[in-house]
Design an enzyme around this catalytic site. Structure first.
Site: not given
Length: 343
Positions: A40, A43
């Site tokens: 995460t 990203h």
């Protein structure tokens, strides 16, 4: 203090000097020990399309996999003593919606994520709600405690798949989620656990060190032929996907038995085509798995306490906060298993 932040809608993170947070009512101040670099975070750093919703929260300190010590208590937050080691559940519930008022916090309709929509753990200190703190028993290494959040994701994937004693399980993706899935599948009694990656030599080595012999790197290989060879004696009862790569799903379904279960735990950047006719005719089930229910955290902490030595093998790199960018690069290049940033 210093904090690693997303400051603008675009690629990149910045190490900034920010004010020391103060715990509000119902919050505690945590001195961060270790924060894991997660997919995460990569990203968010790259500003991929599925994370553009963060724009409303900028600037925000990232990092949602962390452990630390309680150093101060806000009003009404004295049930955890100063000095207590905690792991932090990153999903903050509102306490006001219909589901929260009914006590069903897992179904909160307006939750927000620590390290995503409110300041997280890539910092020296962070203020978090008391109810998001999970007390870690004495004797558990704070580094291992920082693995709690990804381990709950792995635990939930195995629970969602209904892995049972004697099952044959295929894990697609050997990162920390896949590593945790392999561990929990074995603990559930799976007779066979096969883990596949793609250009993941370092992560597959970690799995070998934890006693998993059937690991394979699909880089440069035909995925169907390679998986068929592993499924030749018997198809898999459960396949758990933790890659976010659409290309693995069709081959996964082909090596899944009739009435088998395919669990999707990876985050996919775009819609994925599925051969529903094949799924229907073989009575296969497709199940999604995401965050674990709050009640599962205690079970995962107990597992951590009993398996510290194995779990410690998942941690391959440790970086100070001012070298967090190096840790991100290692994780992005798949040269690391788990990178911990330690302010």
């Amino acid at each position: 203090m210093q904090a690693l932040q997303k400051t603008e809608a675009g690629q990149g993170l910045h190490l900034n000097d920010v004010p020391m947070p103060e715990p509000g009512a119902g919050e505690v101040l945590v001195r961060v020990h270790s924060t894991g670099v997660c997919g995460t975070d990569l990203h968010i750093d790259a500003w991929t399309a599925s994370y553009h919703f963060l724009a409303a929260a900028l600037p925000v300190t990232v990092g949602h996999e962390f452990s630390g010590t309680v150093v101060a208590q806000g009003e009404g937050a004295d049930s955890l003593p100063v000095g207590q080691l905690v792991a932090v559940r990153p999903s903050v519930t509102c306490g006001r919606c219909d589901r929260c008022r009914a006590g069903d916090f897992d179904a909160c309709t307006t939750r927000c994520g620590i390290g995503v929509m409110r300041d997280g753990g890539f910092a020296e200190y962070v203020a978090v709600p008391l109810r998001n703190c999970v007390a870690i028993p004495q004797g558990v290494d704070p580094e291992v405690a920082a693995l709690a959040e990804p381990l709950t994701v792995s635990y939930e994937a195995v629970r969602t798949g209904g892995v049972a004693p004697g099952d044959r399980v295929l894990v697609l993706g050997p990162g920390n989620i896949g590593q945790g899935v392999a561990l929990f599948a074995r603990a559930a009694g799976a007779a066979r656990v096969v883990v596949a990656g793609h250009g993941d030599a370092a992560r597959l080595d970690v799995l070998r060190s934890m006693g998993f012999d059937e690991v394979l790197d699909l880089e440069g290989k035909n995925i169907d032929e390679t998986l068929d060879a592993y499924a030749k004696s018997a198809l898999f009862d459960v396949v758990i996907e933790a890659t976010g790569a659409a290309a693995v799903l069709a081959p996964a379904m082909r090596v899944l038995k009739t009435h088998g279960v395919l669990v999707i735990a990876g985050i996919h950047a775009a819609p994925v085509p599925i051969d529903l006719t094949a799924l229907v005719r073989r009575h296969q089930q497709l199940r999604g798995s995401y965050r674990a229910p709050e009640r599962c955290w205690g079970e995962v902490v107990a597992f951590m306490q009993a398996h510290q030595e194995q779990l410690r093998r998942m941690i391959t790199h440790r970086m100070p906060l001012d070298r967090a960018a190096d840790g991100f690069a290692l994780a992005r290049a798949r040269q690391a298993s788990k990178v911990l940033v330690q302010p």
